[in-house]
Design an enzyme around this catalytic site. Structure first.
Site, mmCIF file in Angstrom:
data_model
loop_
_atom_site.group_PDB
_atom_site.id
_atom_site.type_symbol
_atom_site.label_atom_id
_atom_site.label_comp_id
_atom_site.label_asym_id
_atom_site.label_seq_id
_atom_site.Cartn_x
_atom_site.Cartn_y
_atom_site.Cartn_z
ATOM 1 C CB CYS A 33 -2.805 -8.330 7.102
ATOM 2 S SG CYS A 33 -2.323 -7.095 5.888
ATOM 3 N NE ARG A 82 2.592 -2.049 9.163
ATOM 4 C CZ ARG A 82 1.970 -1.682 8.036
ATOM 5 N NH1 ARG A 82 1.024 -0.762 8.074
ATOM 6 N NH2 ARG A 82 2.294 -2.231 6.893
ATOM 7 C CG PHE A 123 -5.750 -11.787 -2.152
ATOM 8 C CD1 PHE A 123 -6.478 -12.226 -1.053
ATOM 9 C CD2 PHE A 123 -6.440 -11.308 -3.252
ATOM 10 C CE1 PHE A 123 -7.869 -12.191 -1.060
ATOM 11 C CE2 PHE A 123 -7.828 -11.260 -3.273
ATOM 12 C CZ PHE A 123 -8.543 -11.705 -2.167
HETATM 13 N N1 LIG Z 1 0.616 -4.750 4.171
HETATM 14 C C1 LIG Z 1 0.157 -5.823 3.557
HETATM 15 O O1 LIG Z 1 0.849 -6.844 3.411
HETATM 16 C C2 LIG Z 1 -1.248 -5.851 2.999
HETATM 17 C C3 LIG Z 1 -1.649 -6.917 2.167
HETATM 18 C C4 LIG Z 1 -2.940 -6.920 1.661
HETATM 19 C C5 LIG Z 1 -3.835 -5.899 2.002
HETATM 20 N N2 LIG Z 1 -3.440 -4.897 2.828
HETATM 21 C C6 LIG Z 1 -4.399 -3.828 3.135
HETATM 22 O O2 LIG Z 1 -4.086 -2.696 2.310
HETATM 23 C C7 LIG Z 1 -4.329 -1.473 3.008
HETATM 24 C C8 LIG Z 1 -3.055 -0.649 3.063
HETATM 25 O O3 LIG Z 1 -2.116 -1.361 3.842
HETATM 26 P P1 LIG Z 1 -0.570 -0.919 3.888
HETATM 27 O O4 LIG Z 1 0.122 -1.908 4.734
HETATM 28 O O5 LIG Z 1 -0.092 -0.679 2.494
HETATM 29 O O6 LIG Z 1 -0.717 0.488 4.651
HETATM 30 P P2 LIG Z 1 0.414 1.467 5.159
HETATM 31 O O7 LIG Z 1 -0.015 1.913 6.494
HETATM 32 O O8 LIG Z 1 1.758 0.839 4.966
HETATM 33 O O9 LIG Z 1 0.344 2.704 4.144
HETATM 34 C C9 LIG Z 1 -0.729 3.578 4.038
HETATM 35 C C10 LIG Z 1 -0.259 4.847 3.323
HETATM 36 O O10 LIG Z 1 -1.392 5.684 3.055
HETATM 37 C C11 LIG Z 1 -1.030 7.033 3.271
HETATM 38 N N3 LIG Z 1 -2.243 7.824 3.483
HETATM 39 C C12 LIG Z 1 -3.068 7.839 4.558
HETATM 40 N N4 LIG Z 1 -4.101 8.693 4.339
HETATM 41 C C13 LIG Z 1 -3.931 9.208 3.101
HETATM 42 C C14 LIG Z 1 -4.679 10.119 2.296
HETATM 43 N N5 LIG Z 1 -5.802 10.692 2.740
HETATM 44 N N6 LIG Z 1 -4.202 10.427 1.068
HETATM 45 C C15 LIG Z 1 -3.058 9.873 0.620
HETATM 46 N N7 LIG Z 1 -2.316 8.972 1.321
HETATM 47 C C16 LIG Z 1 -2.754 8.670 2.552
HETATM 48 C C17 LIG Z 1 -0.085 6.980 4.469
HETATM 49 O O11 LIG Z 1 0.714 8.135 4.559
HETATM 50 C C18 LIG Z 1 0.715 5.709 4.147
HETATM 51 O O12 LIG Z 1 1.862 5.998 3.377
HETATM 52 C C19 LIG Z 1 -4.873 -1.893 4.383
HETATM 53 O O13 LIG Z 1 -6.268 -1.898 4.337
HETATM 54 C C20 LIG Z 1 -4.337 -3.308 4.556
HETATM 55 O O14 LIG Z 1 -5.134 -4.084 5.408
HETATM 56 C C21 LIG Z 1 -2.165 -4.836 3.323
#
Ligand SMILES: NC(=O)c1ccc[n+]([C@@H]2O[C@H](COP(=O)([O-])OP(=O)(O)OC[C@H]3O[C@@H](n4cnc5c(N)ncnc54)[C@H](O)[C@@H]3O)[C@@H](O)[C@H]2O)c1
Length: 438
Positions: free
Chosen positions: A260, A328, A149
Protein backbone atom coordinates in the site's frame (compact mmCIF):
# COMPACT_ATOMS: atom_id res chain seq x y z
CA UNK A 1 -28.17 -9.25 2.65
CA UNK A 2 -26.78 -11.00 -0.43
CA UNK A 3 -23.31 -9.61 -1.10
CA UNK A 4 -20.76 -10.25 -3.86
CA UNK A 5 -17.08 -9.55 -3.31
CA UNK A 6 -14.78 -9.40 -6.33
CA UNK A 7 -11.14 -10.26 -5.61
CA UNK A 8 -10.09 -12.47 -2.72
CA UNK A 9 -6.82 -10.81 -1.77
CA UNK A 10 -6.20 -9.31 1.67
CA UNK A 11 -9.04 -6.81 1.37
CA UNK A 12 -11.62 -8.92 -0.46
CA UNK A 13 -11.21 -12.03 1.67
CA UNK A 14 -11.30 -10.15 4.97
CA UNK A 15 -14.29 -8.06 3.83
CA UNK A 16 -16.21 -11.11 2.62
CA UNK A 17 -15.43 -13.19 5.70
CA UNK A 18 -16.38 -10.42 8.14
CA UNK A 19 -19.63 -9.64 6.30
CA UNK A 20 -20.49 -13.37 6.33
CA UNK A 21 -19.64 -13.55 10.02
CA UNK A 22 -22.19 -10.76 10.58
CA UNK A 23 -24.93 -12.98 9.07
CA UNK A 24 -24.91 -11.93 5.41
CA UNK A 25 -24.92 -14.36 2.50
CA UNK A 26 -21.58 -13.65 0.80
CA UNK A 27 -20.12 -14.95 -2.46
CA UNK A 28 -16.48 -14.14 -3.21
CA UNK A 29 -15.37 -14.15 -6.84
CA UNK A 30 -11.79 -14.53 -8.05
CA UNK A 31 -10.32 -15.23 -11.49
CA UNK A 32 -7.70 -17.48 -9.91
CA UNK A 33 -9.45 -20.88 -9.96
CA UNK A 34 -6.74 -22.62 -7.94
CA UNK A 35 -7.13 -20.03 -5.21
CA UNK A 36 -10.91 -20.52 -5.25
CA UNK A 37 -10.43 -24.27 -4.67
CA UNK A 38 -8.21 -23.58 -1.65
CA UNK A 39 -10.64 -21.02 -0.26
CA UNK A 40 -13.57 -23.44 -0.50
CA UNK A 41 -11.70 -25.71 1.94
CA UNK A 42 -11.52 -22.85 4.44
CA UNK A 43 -7.82 -22.33 3.85
CA UNK A 44 -6.63 -18.73 3.67
CA UNK A 45 -4.03 -18.27 0.90
CA UNK A 46 -2.00 -15.95 3.14
CA UNK A 47 -1.23 -15.70 6.84
CA UNK A 48 -3.61 -13.49 8.79
CA UNK A 49 -4.32 -14.17 12.47
CA UNK A 50 -7.84 -15.56 13.06
CA UNK A 51 -8.86 -15.58 9.38
CA UNK A 52 -9.01 -19.32 8.61
CA UNK A 53 -11.06 -19.98 11.76
CA UNK A 54 -13.59 -17.29 10.86
CA UNK A 55 -13.77 -18.50 7.25
CA UNK A 56 -14.39 -22.08 8.30
CA UNK A 57 -17.17 -21.05 10.68
CA UNK A 58 -19.02 -19.11 7.97
CA UNK A 59 -18.45 -21.75 5.27
CA UNK A 60 -19.90 -24.41 7.57
CA UNK A 61 -22.87 -22.16 8.34
CA UNK A 62 -23.52 -21.85 4.58
CA UNK A 63 -22.98 -18.08 4.54
CA UNK A 64 -19.63 -17.85 2.72
CA UNK A 65 -19.12 -19.15 -0.82
CA UNK A 66 -16.31 -18.94 -3.36
CA UNK A 67 -16.54 -19.05 -7.13
CA UNK A 68 -14.62 -18.20 -10.28
CA UNK A 69 -17.83 -17.65 -12.22
CA UNK A 70 -19.08 -14.05 -12.39
CA UNK A 71 -22.72 -14.96 -13.19
CA UNK A 72 -22.89 -17.17 -10.07
CA UNK A 73 -21.37 -14.46 -7.89
CA UNK A 74 -23.68 -11.70 -9.13
CA UNK A 75 -26.93 -13.70 -9.08
CA UNK A 76 -29.59 -11.89 -7.00
CA UNK A 77 -26.98 -9.80 -5.25
CA UNK A 78 -27.92 -6.40 -3.87
CA UNK A 79 -24.38 -5.06 -3.47
CA UNK A 80 -21.05 -5.78 -5.19
CA UNK A 81 -17.72 -4.74 -3.65
CA UNK A 82 -14.81 -4.40 -6.09
CA UNK A 83 -11.68 -5.37 -4.10
CA UNK A 84 -9.12 -6.19 -6.80
CA UNK A 85 -5.53 -4.95 -6.84
CA UNK A 86 -4.44 -1.52 -8.06
CA UNK A 87 -0.67 -2.02 -8.35
CA UNK A 88 1.85 0.40 -9.83
CA UNK A 89 2.03 -0.41 -13.55
CA UNK A 90 5.17 -0.77 -15.67
CA UNK A 91 4.81 2.87 -16.72
CA UNK A 92 4.86 3.90 -13.04
CA UNK A 93 1.15 4.83 -13.06
CA UNK A 94 -1.62 3.20 -11.00
CA UNK A 95 -2.77 0.17 -13.01
CA UNK A 96 -6.58 0.21 -13.11
CA UNK A 97 -6.96 -2.66 -15.57
CA UNK A 98 -8.23 -5.09 -12.89
CA UNK A 99 -10.83 -2.62 -11.63
CA UNK A 100 -12.02 -1.81 -15.16
CA UNK A 101 -12.08 -5.51 -16.05
CA UNK A 102 -14.46 -6.11 -13.14
CA UNK A 103 -16.61 -3.13 -14.19
CA UNK A 104 -16.95 -4.71 -17.64
CA UNK A 105 -17.88 -8.09 -16.22
CA UNK A 106 -20.55 -6.49 -13.98
CA UNK A 107 -21.80 -4.60 -17.02
CA UNK A 108 -22.14 -7.88 -18.95
CA UNK A 109 -24.36 -9.26 -16.17
CA UNK A 110 -26.59 -6.21 -15.75
CA UNK A 111 -29.36 -7.39 -18.10
CA UNK A 112 -30.07 -10.25 -15.70
CA UNK A 113 -30.92 -7.82 -12.87
CA UNK A 114 -34.43 -6.45 -12.34
CA UNK A 115 -32.93 -3.83 -10.06
CA UNK A 116 -29.19 -3.24 -10.64
CA UNK A 117 -26.99 -3.84 -7.59
CA UNK A 118 -25.12 -1.10 -5.73
CA UNK A 119 -21.57 -1.27 -7.10
CA UNK A 120 -18.97 -0.23 -4.53
CA UNK A 121 -15.32 0.44 -5.39
CA UNK A 122 -13.34 -0.64 -2.32
CA UNK A 123 -9.95 -0.89 -4.07
CA UNK A 124 -7.72 2.14 -3.47
CA UNK A 125 -8.15 4.23 -6.62
CA UNK A 126 -7.15 7.67 -7.92
CA UNK A 127 -9.83 10.33 -7.75
CA UNK A 128 -12.26 9.97 -10.64
CA UNK A 129 -11.93 6.18 -10.98
CA UNK A 130 -15.28 5.32 -9.33
CA UNK A 131 -17.01 7.49 -11.94
CA UNK A 132 -15.04 5.74 -14.70
CA UNK A 133 -16.42 2.44 -13.35
CA UNK A 134 -19.93 3.95 -13.42
CA UNK A 135 -19.39 4.95 -17.08
CA UNK A 136 -18.99 1.26 -17.94
CA UNK A 137 -22.30 0.26 -16.36
CA UNK A 138 -24.58 1.28 -19.24
CA UNK A 139 -26.34 3.91 -17.16
CA UNK A 140 -27.90 1.16 -14.98
CA UNK A 141 -26.20 1.64 -11.67
CA UNK A 142 -26.08 2.88 -8.16
CA UNK A 143 -22.39 3.57 -7.55
CA UNK A 144 -20.35 4.15 -4.39
CA UNK A 145 -16.80 4.31 -3.11
CA UNK A 146 -15.82 2.81 0.23
CA UNK A 147 -12.05 2.70 0.81
CA UNK A 148 -10.60 0.10 3.16
CA UNK A 149 -8.29 1.02 6.06
CA UNK A 150 -7.45 -2.42 7.53
CA UNK A 151 -3.86 -3.24 8.40
CA UNK A 152 -2.42 -6.62 7.47
CA UNK A 153 -1.61 -8.55 10.63
CA UNK A 154 -4.53 -6.92 12.46
CA UNK A 155 -7.02 -7.08 9.64
CA UNK A 156 -9.95 -8.87 11.30
CA UNK A 157 -9.98 -6.59 14.31
CA UNK A 158 -9.57 -3.50 12.13
CA UNK A 159 -12.49 -4.54 9.96
CA UNK A 160 -14.74 -5.51 12.88
CA UNK A 161 -13.92 -2.34 14.85
CA UNK A 162 -12.94 0.35 12.35
CA UNK A 163 -11.88 3.81 13.55
CA UNK A 164 -14.25 5.06 10.87
CA UNK A 165 -16.04 3.92 7.75
CA UNK A 166 -15.85 6.30 4.80
CA UNK A 167 -18.39 6.10 1.99
CA UNK A 168 -18.72 8.20 -1.15
CA UNK A 169 -22.29 8.12 -2.46
CA UNK A 170 -24.54 9.95 -4.91
CA UNK A 171 -27.94 8.44 -4.24
CA UNK A 172 -30.12 7.38 -1.35
CA UNK A 173 -30.14 3.68 -2.29
CA UNK A 174 -26.36 3.40 -2.12
CA UNK A 175 -26.32 5.27 1.18
CA UNK A 176 -29.04 3.11 2.76
CA UNK A 177 -27.46 -0.14 1.54
CA UNK A 178 -24.01 0.77 2.89
CA UNK A 179 -25.53 2.01 6.15
CA UNK A 180 -27.27 -1.35 6.58
CA UNK A 181 -24.29 -3.53 5.72
CA UNK A 182 -21.90 -1.58 7.97
CA UNK A 183 -24.33 -1.13 10.90
CA UNK A 184 -22.90 -4.02 13.00
CA UNK A 185 -19.36 -2.68 12.58
CA UNK A 186 -20.06 0.87 13.78
CA UNK A 187 -22.46 -0.05 16.57
CA UNK A 188 -19.74 0.79 19.12
CA UNK A 189 -20.08 4.46 18.19
CA UNK A 190 -17.34 4.91 15.60
CA UNK A 191 -18.44 7.18 12.75
CA UNK A 192 -19.65 6.22 9.32
CA UNK A 193 -19.17 9.17 6.98
CA UNK A 194 -21.11 9.77 3.79
CA UNK A 195 -19.21 12.10 1.49
CA UNK A 196 -19.17 12.86 -2.21
CA UNK A 197 -17.30 10.21 -4.19
CA UNK A 198 -14.22 12.31 -5.00
CA UNK A 199 -13.66 13.18 -1.33
CA UNK A 200 -14.08 9.54 -0.31
CA UNK A 201 -11.48 8.43 -2.88
CA UNK A 202 -9.12 11.14 -1.66
CA UNK A 203 -9.47 10.25 2.07
CA UNK A 204 -7.75 6.92 1.47
CA UNK A 205 -4.76 8.35 -0.39
CA UNK A 206 -4.44 11.29 1.99
CA UNK A 207 -4.45 8.91 5.00
CA UNK A 208 -1.78 6.60 3.59
CA UNK A 209 0.30 9.55 2.40
CA UNK A 210 0.19 11.04 5.91
CA UNK A 211 1.26 7.75 7.54
CA UNK A 212 4.10 7.29 5.04
CA UNK A 213 5.11 10.89 5.66
CA UNK A 214 5.40 10.28 9.42
CA UNK A 215 7.72 7.34 8.81
CA UNK A 216 9.98 9.20 6.39
CA UNK A 217 9.96 12.26 8.65
CA UNK A 218 11.17 10.37 11.73
CA UNK A 219 13.78 8.56 9.61
CA UNK A 220 15.11 11.90 8.39
CA UNK A 221 15.34 13.16 11.98
CA UNK A 222 17.04 9.84 12.95
CA UNK A 223 19.65 10.46 10.29
CA UNK A 224 20.28 13.94 11.69
CA UNK A 225 20.53 12.49 15.22
CA UNK A 226 23.24 10.04 14.15
CA UNK A 227 25.29 12.76 12.51
CA UNK A 228 24.98 15.08 15.50
CA UNK A 229 25.46 12.64 18.37
CA UNK A 230 21.81 12.71 19.50
CA UNK A 231 19.64 9.69 20.27
CA UNK A 232 16.40 9.42 18.24
CA UNK A 233 14.59 7.49 21.00
CA UNK A 234 15.09 10.40 23.41
CA UNK A 235 14.26 12.95 20.73
CA UNK A 236 11.12 10.98 19.85
CA UNK A 237 10.02 10.75 23.51
CA UNK A 238 10.52 14.48 23.97
CA UNK A 239 8.84 15.39 20.72
CA UNK A 240 5.91 12.97 20.84
CA UNK A 241 4.75 13.91 24.32
CA UNK A 242 3.46 17.09 22.68
CA UNK A 243 -0.22 16.24 22.25
CA UNK A 244 -0.28 18.12 18.92
CA UNK A 245 2.25 15.62 17.56
CA UNK A 246 1.28 12.31 19.22
CA UNK A 247 3.34 9.12 19.16
CA UNK A 248 1.68 6.86 16.61
CA UNK A 249 3.69 5.79 13.60
CA UNK A 250 6.81 7.72 14.57
CA UNK A 251 9.13 4.70 14.80
CA UNK A 252 12.51 5.06 13.12
CA UNK A 253 13.66 2.11 11.02
CA UNK A 254 14.52 0.97 7.52
CA UNK A 255 11.41 2.50 5.99
CA UNK A 256 7.99 1.36 4.95
CA UNK A 257 7.12 -1.42 2.48
CA UNK A 258 4.09 -3.54 1.67
CA UNK A 259 1.48 -3.35 -1.04
CA UNK A 260 0.00 0.00 0.00
CA UNK A 261 2.27 2.85 1.16
CA UNK A 262 4.86 2.58 -1.65
CA UNK A 263 2.29 2.38 -4.45
CA UNK A 264 -0.14 4.85 -2.89
CA UNK A 265 2.61 7.46 -2.43
CA UNK A 266 3.49 7.04 -6.11
CA UNK A 267 -0.19 7.32 -7.08
CA UNK A 268 -0.52 10.60 -5.15
CA UNK A 269 2.53 11.93 -7.01
CA UNK A 270 0.89 10.84 -10.26
CA UNK A 271 -2.38 12.59 -9.35
CA UNK A 272 -0.41 15.75 -8.57
CA UNK A 273 1.42 15.66 -11.91
CA UNK A 274 -1.82 15.00 -13.81
CA UNK A 275 -3.50 17.92 -12.05
CA UNK A 276 -0.59 20.27 -12.66
CA UNK A 277 -0.03 20.50 -8.91
CA UNK A 278 3.13 18.45 -8.20
CA UNK A 279 3.07 16.86 -4.73
CA UNK A 280 6.43 17.96 -3.34
CA UNK A 281 6.04 16.49 0.16
CA UNK A 282 4.99 13.09 -1.19
CA UNK A 283 7.88 13.06 -3.63
CA UNK A 284 10.31 13.69 -0.76
CA UNK A 285 8.60 11.00 1.36
CA UNK A 286 9.06 8.45 -1.41
CA UNK A 287 12.69 9.41 -2.10
CA UNK A 288 13.55 9.31 1.60
CA UNK A 289 12.04 5.87 1.92
CA UNK A 290 14.15 4.53 -0.95
CA UNK A 291 17.23 6.19 0.54
CA UNK A 292 16.62 4.59 3.94
CA UNK A 293 16.83 1.02 2.62
CA UNK A 294 19.93 1.80 0.62
CA UNK A 295 21.57 3.57 3.55
CA UNK A 296 21.03 0.52 5.77
CA UNK A 297 22.46 -1.96 3.25
CA UNK A 298 25.40 0.41 2.61
CA UNK A 299 26.09 0.52 6.34
CA UNK A 300 26.58 -3.26 6.36
CA UNK A 301 28.85 -3.03 3.31
CA UNK A 302 30.87 -0.26 4.92
CA UNK A 303 31.39 -2.31 8.09
CA UNK A 304 32.99 -5.04 5.97
CA UNK A 305 35.05 -2.66 3.81
CA UNK A 306 32.69 -2.90 0.82
CA UNK A 307 33.41 -6.57 -0.02
CA UNK A 308 31.18 -9.34 1.30
CA UNK A 309 32.76 -12.26 -0.55
CA UNK A 310 33.26 -15.14 1.83
CA UNK A 311 30.92 -13.50 4.37
CA UNK A 312 27.74 -15.07 5.65
CA UNK A 313 24.98 -12.69 6.72
CA UNK A 314 21.85 -13.77 8.63
CA UNK A 315 18.54 -11.92 8.24
CA UNK A 316 15.80 -11.99 10.86
CA UNK A 317 12.42 -10.79 9.57
CA UNK A 318 11.55 -10.98 5.89
CA UNK A 319 7.88 -9.90 5.81
CA UNK A 320 7.32 -6.17 5.27
CA UNK A 321 5.93 -6.02 8.81
CA UNK A 322 5.13 -8.45 11.65
CA UNK A 323 2.12 -10.81 11.66
CA UNK A 324 1.92 -11.24 7.91
CA UNK A 325 3.65 -13.33 5.27
CA UNK A 326 3.34 -10.49 2.76
CA UNK A 327 6.71 -9.48 1.29
CA UNK A 328 5.43 -7.10 -1.40
CA UNK A 329 7.94 -4.24 -1.63
CA UNK A 330 9.52 -5.30 1.68
CA UNK A 331 12.79 -3.47 2.53
CA UNK A 332 14.29 -6.91 3.29
CA UNK A 333 14.18 -7.77 -0.42
CA UNK A 334 16.33 -4.80 -1.47
CA UNK A 335 18.69 -5.39 1.45
CA UNK A 336 19.13 -9.12 0.73
CA UNK A 337 19.70 -8.45 -2.98
CA UNK A 338 22.34 -5.79 -2.25
CA UNK A 339 24.21 -8.14 0.10
CA UNK A 340 24.06 -11.03 -2.37
CA UNK A 341 25.29 -8.75 -5.17
CA UNK A 342 28.25 -7.79 -2.96
CA UNK A 343 29.21 -11.47 -2.67
CA UNK A 344 27.58 -12.49 0.64
CA UNK A 345 25.96 -15.79 1.38
CA UNK A 346 22.61 -14.77 2.93
CA UNK A 347 20.51 -16.89 5.27
CA UNK A 348 17.09 -15.84 6.49
CA UNK A 349 14.41 -16.55 9.06
CA UNK A 350 10.83 -15.31 9.31
CA UNK A 351 8.02 -16.85 11.40
CA UNK A 352 5.64 -16.78 8.40
CA UNK A 353 7.20 -15.33 5.23
CA UNK A 354 9.66 -18.09 4.33
CA UNK A 355 7.79 -19.22 1.20
CA UNK A 356 6.82 -15.79 -0.13
CA UNK A 357 10.35 -14.43 0.41
CA UNK A 358 11.97 -17.48 -1.19
CA UNK A 359 9.97 -16.77 -4.35
CA UNK A 360 11.32 -13.19 -4.46
CA UNK A 361 14.94 -13.96 -3.56
CA UNK A 362 15.60 -17.61 -4.48
CA UNK A 363 19.34 -17.26 -3.72
CA UNK A 364 18.62 -16.97 0.03
CA UNK A 365 19.00 -19.98 2.26
CA UNK A 366 15.91 -20.00 4.50
CA UNK A 367 15.60 -21.89 7.77
CA UNK A 368 12.62 -22.32 10.07
CA UNK A 369 14.82 -21.86 13.14
CA UNK A 370 15.84 -18.34 14.08
CA UNK A 371 19.08 -19.45 15.74
CA UNK A 372 20.11 -21.90 13.04
CA UNK A 373 20.43 -19.11 10.45
CA UNK A 374 22.96 -17.31 12.65
CA UNK A 375 25.31 -20.32 12.90
CA UNK A 376 28.72 -19.17 11.61
CA UNK A 377 27.33 -15.85 10.33
CA UNK A 378 29.53 -12.75 10.27
CA UNK A 379 26.60 -10.53 11.21
CA UNK A 380 22.90 -10.58 12.04
CA UNK A 381 20.52 -8.09 10.42
CA UNK A 382 17.03 -7.42 11.78
CA UNK A 383 14.56 -6.19 9.15
CA UNK A 384 11.15 -6.83 10.78
CA UNK A 385 10.09 -6.37 14.39
CA UNK A 386 8.43 -9.75 15.04
CA UNK A 387 7.73 -10.24 18.76
CA UNK A 388 10.03 -13.29 18.98
CA UNK A 389 13.04 -11.12 18.19
CA UNK A 390 12.49 -8.76 21.10
CA UNK A 391 14.19 -10.86 23.81
CA UNK A 392 16.44 -13.46 22.21
CA UNK A 393 18.96 -15.57 24.07
CA UNK A 394 21.94 -13.26 23.56
CA UNK A 395 24.54 -15.69 24.96
CA UNK A 396 23.39 -18.36 22.51
CA UNK A 397 23.36 -15.83 19.68
CA UNK A 398 26.88 -14.70 20.51
CA UNK A 399 28.19 -18.25 20.58
CA UNK A 400 26.60 -18.99 17.17
CA UNK A 401 27.77 -15.87 15.33
CA UNK A 402 31.32 -15.87 13.98
CA UNK A 403 31.47 -12.14 14.76
CA UNK A 404 29.25 -10.51 17.42
CA UNK A 405 27.74 -7.89 15.09
CA UNK A 406 24.06 -6.90 14.92
CA UNK A 407 22.52 -4.41 12.50
CA UNK A 408 19.13 -3.65 14.00
CA UNK A 409 16.83 -1.98 11.47
CA UNK A 410 14.00 -1.67 13.99
CA UNK A 411 15.70 -0.47 17.19
CA UNK A 412 14.61 -3.52 19.18
CA UNK A 413 17.30 -3.52 21.84
CA UNK A 414 18.66 -1.30 24.60
CA UNK A 415 22.15 -0.07 23.66
CA UNK A 416 23.64 -0.39 27.13
CA UNK A 417 22.48 -4.03 27.33
CA UNK A 418 24.04 -4.79 23.96
CA UNK A 419 27.29 -3.38 25.28
CA UNK A 420 27.05 -5.70 28.31
CA UNK A 421 26.28 -8.68 26.07
CA UNK A 422 29.40 -7.85 24.04
CA UNK A 423 27.94 -7.01 20.61
CA UNK A 424 28.92 -4.44 18.04
CA UNK A 425 25.48 -2.96 17.69
CA UNK A 426 24.24 -0.70 14.92
CA UNK A 427 20.70 0.72 15.12
CA UNK A 428 18.82 3.65 13.56
CA UNK A 429 19.37 7.18 14.83
CA UNK A 430 21.33 6.13 17.93
CA UNK A 431 25.08 6.07 18.52
CA UNK A 432 26.63 2.78 17.46
CA UNK A 433 27.87 0.42 20.18
CA UNK A 434 31.43 -0.49 19.21
CA UNK A 435 33.39 -2.96 21.26
CA UNK A 436 36.83 -1.77 22.33
CA UNK A 437 38.41 -4.77 20.61
CA UNK A 438 36.53 -4.26 17.34
N1 LIG B 1 -3.44 -5.19 1.43
C1 LIG B 1 -3.85 -4.26 2.27
O1 LIG B 1 -3.46 -4.22 3.45
C2 LIG B 1 -4.81 -3.18 1.82
C3 LIG B 1 -5.40 -2.33 2.78
C4 LIG B 1 -6.29 -1.36 2.35
C5 LIG B 1 -6.57 -1.21 0.98
N2 LIG B 1 -5.97 -2.02 0.07
C6 LIG B 1 -6.32 -1.86 -1.34
O2 LIG B 1 -7.27 -2.87 -1.69
C7 LIG B 1 -7.06 -3.32 -3.03
C8 LIG B 1 -6.81 -4.82 -3.04
O3 LIG B 1 -5.60 -5.06 -2.36
P1 LIG B 1 -5.16 -6.55 -1.94
O4 LIG B 1 -3.89 -6.41 -1.20
O5 LIG B 1 -6.32 -7.23 -1.29
O6 LIG B 1 -4.92 -7.18 -3.40
P2 LIG B 1 -4.35 -8.60 -3.78
O7 LIG B 1 -3.42 -8.37 -4.90
O8 LIG B 1 -3.90 -9.32 -2.55
O9 LIG B 1 -5.63 -9.39 -4.33
C9 LIG B 1 -6.33 -9.07 -5.48
C10 LIG B 1 -7.17 -10.28 -5.90
O10 LIG B 1 -8.02 -9.90 -6.99
C11 LIG B 1 -8.08 -10.97 -7.92
N3 LIG B 1 -8.52 -10.44 -9.21
C12 LIG B 1 -7.84 -9.67 -10.09
N4 LIG B 1 -8.62 -9.38 -11.16
C13 LIG B 1 -9.82 -9.96 -10.94
C14 LIG B 1 -11.05 -10.00 -11.67
N5 LIG B 1 -11.19 -9.39 -12.85
N6 LIG B 1 -12.08 -10.70 -11.14
C15 LIG B 1 -11.94 -11.34 -9.96
N7 LIG B 1 -10.81 -11.31 -9.21
C16 LIG B 1 -9.77 -10.64 -9.72
C17 LIG B 1 -6.67 -11.55 -7.91
O11 LIG B 1 -6.65 -12.86 -8.42
C18 LIG B 1 -6.34 -11.47 -6.41
O12 LIG B 1 -6.73 -12.64 -5.73
C19 LIG B 1 -5.89 -2.48 -3.57
O13 LIG B 1 -6.40 -1.37 -4.25
C20 LIG B 1 -5.16 -2.05 -2.30
O14 LIG B 1 -4.45 -0.86 -2.48
C21 LIG B 1 -5.11 -3.02 0.46
Amino acid sequence: MKIAIVGTGYVGLITGTCFANAGNDVTCLDIDSKKVETLRKGEAPFFEPGLSEMMTKSINAGRLHFTDDAATAFEDTSIIFICVGTPTGKDGRCDLSHVMGVADSISDSLDAFIEPPVVVVKSTVPVGTTHKVADRLKGKYSIANCPEFLREGNAIDDFMHPDRVVCGVEDERAKETLEKVYAPFVSDGHPIFFFDIHSSEMVKYASNAMLACKISFINEIASLCERNGANIERVRAGMCSDSRIGNQFFKPGIGYGGSCFPKDTLAVMEMGDDAGAPCLVNTAVHNLNQRQRKWFADRVLKHFGGDLSGKKIALWGLAFKPNTDDVRDAPSIDIAKTLIAAGAEVTGFDPEAWETFGEEVPEIDISKDMYEVTQGADALIICTEWAEFSSPNFSRLKSLLREPVIFDGRNLYVRSEMMQHGFNYYSVGRPTVELATA
